[in-house]
Design an enzyme around this catalytic site. Structure first.
Site, PDB file in Angstrom:
ATOM      1  N   ASP A  59       0.871  -1.176   0.000  1.00 31.67           N
ATOM      2  CA  ASP A  59       0.000   0.000   0.000  1.00 31.67           C
ATOM      3  C   ASP A  59       0.911   1.231   0.000  1.00 31.67           C
ATOM      4  O   ASP A  59       1.818   1.331   0.841  1.00 31.67           O
ATOM      5  CB  ASP A  59      -0.856  -0.043   1.280  1.00 31.67           C
ATOM      6  CG  ASP A  59      -1.922   1.035   1.299  1.00 31.67           C
ATOM      7  OD1 ASP A  59      -1.668   2.130   0.755  1.00 31.67           O
ATOM      8  OD2 ASP A  59      -2.997   0.778   1.863  1.00 31.67           O
ATOM      9  N   PHE A  82       0.071   5.805 -10.596  1.00 36.33           N
ATOM     10  CA  PHE A  82      -1.365   5.674 -10.866  1.00 36.33           C
ATOM     11  C   PHE A  82      -2.159   5.412  -9.592  1.00 36.33           C
ATOM     12  O   PHE A  82      -3.351   5.708  -9.550  1.00 36.33           O
ATOM     13  CB  PHE A  82      -1.638   4.477 -11.791  1.00 36.33           C
ATOM     14  CG  PHE A  82      -1.096   4.600 -13.179  1.00 36.33           C
ATOM     15  CD1 PHE A  82      -1.717   5.417 -14.111  1.00 36.33           C
ATOM     16  CD2 PHE A  82       0.024   3.879 -13.570  1.00 36.33           C
ATOM     17  CE1 PHE A  82      -1.231   5.511 -15.405  1.00 36.33           C
ATOM     18  CE2 PHE A  82       0.511   3.974 -14.861  1.00 36.33           C
ATOM     19  CZ  PHE A  82      -0.112   4.784 -15.776  1.00 36.33           C
ATOM     20  N   SER A 126      -6.101  14.561 -14.331  1.00 39.63           N
ATOM     21  CA  SER A 126      -7.368  14.426 -15.043  1.00 39.63           C
ATOM     22  C   SER A 126      -7.844  15.768 -15.573  1.00 39.63           C
ATOM     23  O   SER A 126      -7.560  16.829 -14.998  1.00 39.63           O
ATOM     24  CB  SER A 126      -8.399  13.872 -14.062  1.00 39.63           C
ATOM     25  OG  SER A 126      -9.685  14.052 -14.547  1.00 39.63           O
ATOM     26  N   TYR A 153     -12.585  13.810  -4.973  1.00 38.29           N
ATOM     27  CA  TYR A 153     -11.670  13.141  -5.907  1.00 38.29           C
ATOM     28  C   TYR A 153     -10.967  14.177  -6.796  1.00 38.29           C
ATOM     29  O   TYR A 153      -9.739  14.194  -6.909  1.00 38.29           O
ATOM     30  CB  TYR A 153     -12.426  12.125  -6.785  1.00 38.29           C
ATOM     31  CG  TYR A 153     -11.655  11.760  -8.019  1.00 38.29           C
ATOM     32  CD1 TYR A 153     -10.566  10.895  -7.946  1.00 38.29           C
ATOM     33  CD2 TYR A 153     -11.968  12.326  -9.256  1.00 38.29           C
ATOM     34  CE1 TYR A 153      -9.818  10.597  -9.082  1.00 38.29           C
ATOM     35  CE2 TYR A 153     -11.232  12.034 -10.377  1.00 38.29           C
ATOM     36  CZ  TYR A 153     -10.164  11.171 -10.290  1.00 38.29           C
ATOM     37  OH  TYR A 153      -9.420  10.895 -11.410  1.00 38.29           O
ATOM     38  N   LYS A 157      -6.781  15.542  -7.159  1.00 36.24           N
ATOM     39  CA  LYS A 157      -5.931  15.684  -8.349  1.00 36.24           C
ATOM     40  C   LYS A 157      -5.301  17.079  -8.385  1.00 36.24           C
ATOM     41  O   LYS A 157      -4.116  17.255  -8.675  1.00 36.24           O
ATOM     42  CB  LYS A 157      -6.727  15.411  -9.630  1.00 36.24           C
ATOM     43  CG  LYS A 157      -7.140  13.951  -9.801  1.00 36.24           C
ATOM     44  CD  LYS A 157      -5.935  13.035 -10.018  1.00 36.24           C
ATOM     45  CE  LYS A 157      -6.273  11.578  -9.947  1.00 36.24           C
ATOM     46  NZ  LYS A 157      -5.118  10.675  -9.840  1.00 36.24           N
ATOM     47  N   ILE A 221     -29.159   6.990 -20.113  1.00 32.97           N
ATOM     48  CA  ILE A 221     -28.391   8.140 -20.628  1.00 32.97           C
ATOM     49  C   ILE A 221     -28.824   9.357 -19.831  1.00 32.97           C
ATOM     50  O   ILE A 221     -30.006   9.718 -19.795  1.00 32.97           O
ATOM     51  CB  ILE A 221     -28.625   8.326 -22.145  1.00 32.97           C
ATOM     52  CG1 ILE A 221     -28.024   7.123 -22.885  1.00 32.97           C
ATOM     53  CG2 ILE A 221     -28.036   9.650 -22.625  1.00 32.97           C
ATOM     54  CD1 ILE A 221     -28.089   7.211 -24.393  1.00 32.97           C
TER      55      ILE A 221
HETATM   56  N1  UDP Z   1     -23.122   8.458 -18.818  1.00 30.65           N
HETATM   57  C1  UDP Z   1     -24.425   8.023 -19.080  1.00 30.65           C
HETATM   58  N2  UDP Z   1     -24.833   6.845 -18.503  1.00 30.65           N
HETATM   59  C2  UDP Z   1     -24.040   6.098 -17.690  1.00 30.65           C
HETATM   60  C3  UDP Z   1     -22.709   6.551 -17.442  1.00 30.65           C
HETATM   61  C4  UDP Z   1     -22.304   7.748 -18.017  1.00 30.65           C
HETATM   62  O1  UDP Z   1     -25.181   8.669 -19.802  1.00 30.65           O
HETATM   63  O2  UDP Z   1     -24.482   5.062 -17.188  1.00 30.65           O
HETATM   64  C5  UDP Z   1     -22.665   9.708 -19.448  1.00 30.65           C
HETATM   65  C6  UDP Z   1     -22.276  10.782 -18.430  1.00 30.65           C
HETATM   66  O3  UDP Z   1     -23.407  11.555 -18.115  1.00 30.65           O
HETATM   67  C7  UDP Z   1     -21.231  11.571 -19.205  1.00 30.65           C
HETATM   68  C8  UDP Z   1     -20.565  10.529 -20.097  1.00 30.65           C
HETATM   69  O4  UDP Z   1     -21.475   9.419 -20.153  1.00 30.65           O
HETATM   70  O5  UDP Z   1     -21.834  12.522 -20.014  1.00 30.65           O
HETATM   71  C9  UDP Z   1     -19.223  10.052 -19.566  1.00 30.65           C
HETATM   72  O6  UDP Z   1     -19.393   9.657 -18.227  1.00 30.65           O
HETATM   73  P1  UDP Z   1     -18.237   8.926 -17.406  1.00 30.65           P
HETATM   74  O7  UDP Z   1     -18.769   8.693 -16.023  1.00 30.65           O
HETATM   75  O8  UDP Z   1     -17.773   7.736 -18.168  1.00 30.65           O
HETATM   76  O9  UDP Z   1     -17.049   9.975 -17.416  1.00 30.65           O
HETATM   77  P2  UDP Z   1     -16.970  11.493 -16.851  1.00 30.65           P
HETATM   78  O10 UDP Z   1     -18.307  11.867 -16.300  1.00 30.65           O
HETATM   79  O11 UDP Z   1     -15.912  11.423 -15.823  1.00 30.65           O
HETATM   80  O12 UDP Z   1     -16.580  12.320 -18.018  1.00 30.65           O
END
Ligand code: UDP
Length: 346
Positions: A59, A82, A126, A153, A157, A221
């Protein structure tokens, strides 16, 4: 050949980077406590590369164990860091755990580097540090302002980047490259390693592949009323193998003494923004598989649209994302099928 320490090397990006490092001729020591990964990943890496990375179950919060590890592998010249907790939602519920894990791990490494004469570190950051960039900063380059983090989180970063800056400003004898990833997706073309989500996936791609496999009933979505061409959020999805290769290039730049500054920052993305619907429809088309979905309300904290201006990485690192979105989405599906075969009872 030089040895590289990869913390979190059995994780998603860590395992792909280990493969690229070993294929480039480096020896690799992985340090990972397996809190969010599986030891079998080492078999996948060995099957691809033809030799095993060294592995230590440590760890990164354990300073003494890390110290001993550096003594054991005295030929380590650089670190790719990472190892970190990475679930945005969990970080809201358990902020102290996130601050402890992510900050203290980095501090331990930065303190031990001069002791063991390790000069170089690549830090995995990120694009969340940019929040929702203003319209005149889209696509986002490295000069875009850092926005207040939306989660603990994201804050870790930002703070980790500042810690590295401050250590180097205080004349720590190290150099650093900070890589700000956009949305890593896909899997190794061998389908022997890939992303292993814990429980119900939060990220889009694992949810899509599990829905296509029938493990999940339908994809939700999150919102189609955003100010984007089709109303769904836009992201810069970058292939994990392309991303892994950027780490090898960054490390070599430091080892070769080519840096313009002791600390450099690069955005790693494709330069192309894709909507959630575009991802889902392309996934269905290239894999000839259905992904049932419904549109639901927006997810709290989601950024409307963000994609990278990767020109600095393209020019300075000489690195460019190469795999097409079709190849990447095929690799995601092949990996999901591999996982499914592995998990079937004999
Ligand atoms: N997203 C979605 N359904 C899911 C997971 C993610 O519509 O079950 C959408 C989310 O709203 C975002 C995109 O996919 O617009 C990328 O999401 P992710 O969590 O993969 O990455 P991040 O939000 O960190 O960019």
């Amino acid at each position: 050949m030089a040895r590289i320490l990869v913390t979190g090397g059995t994780g998603y990006i860590g395992s792909h980077t280990t493969v690229e490092l070993m294929q480039a001729g480096y020896d690799v020591t992985i340090v990972d406590n397996l809190m969010n990964s599986n030891i079998d990943v080492l078999d996948g890496i060995a099957a691809i590369v033809g030799r095993r990375p060294d592995y230590e179950n440590i760890d990164c919060l354990d300073y003494v164990a890390l110290d001993k590890m550096f003594e054991k592998y005295a030929d380590i010249v650089g670190i790719i860091h990472f190892a970190a907790s990475k679930a945005v939602g969990e970080s809201v519920e358990k902020p102290l755990l996130y601050y402890r894990n992510n900050l203290n791990s980095l501090i331990n490494l930065l303190e031990l580097m001069p002791v063991h004469k390790v000069k170089h570190i690549v830090f995995s950051s990120s694009c969340t540090v940019y929040g929702q960039p203003d319209a005149d900063h889209l696509p986002v380059d490295e000069t875009a302002p850092i926005k207040p983090a939306l989660s603990p989180y994201g804050n870790t970063k930002q703070i980790c980047e500042e810690i590295i800056h401050d250590a180097i400003h205080a004349k720590s004898p190290i150099t650093a490259i900070i890589l700000r990833y956009f949305n890593p997706i896909g899997a190794h073309p061998s389908a022997l390693i890939g992303e292993l989500p814990n429980g119900i996936p939060n990220n889009l791609l694992p949810y899509v592949t599990q829905t296509a496999m029938g493990i999940r009933k339908e994809l939700s979505i999150f919102g189609n009323d955003y100010n984007t061409p089709d109303g769904t959020c836009v992201r810069d999805y970058i292939d994990v193998v392309d991303l892994a290769k950027a780490h090898v290039v960054a490390l070599k730049r430091m080892i070769d003494g080519k840096q313009d500054d002791k600390i450099e920052i690069f955005n790693l993305g494709t330069g192309r923004g894709l909507s959630v619907l575009e991802i889902v429809e392309t996934f269905k088309r290239v894999n000839n598989v259905d992904v049932p979905y419904k549109i639901v309300g927006r997810r709290e904290g989601d950024i409307e649209q963000v994609w990278a201006k990767p020109d600095k990485a393209n020019k300075v690192l000489g690195w460019k994302a190469e795999r097409t979105i079709e190849e990447t989405l095929r690799s995601s599906w092949q990996w999901q099928q591999h996982l499914n075969n592995m998990q079937k009872p004999d």
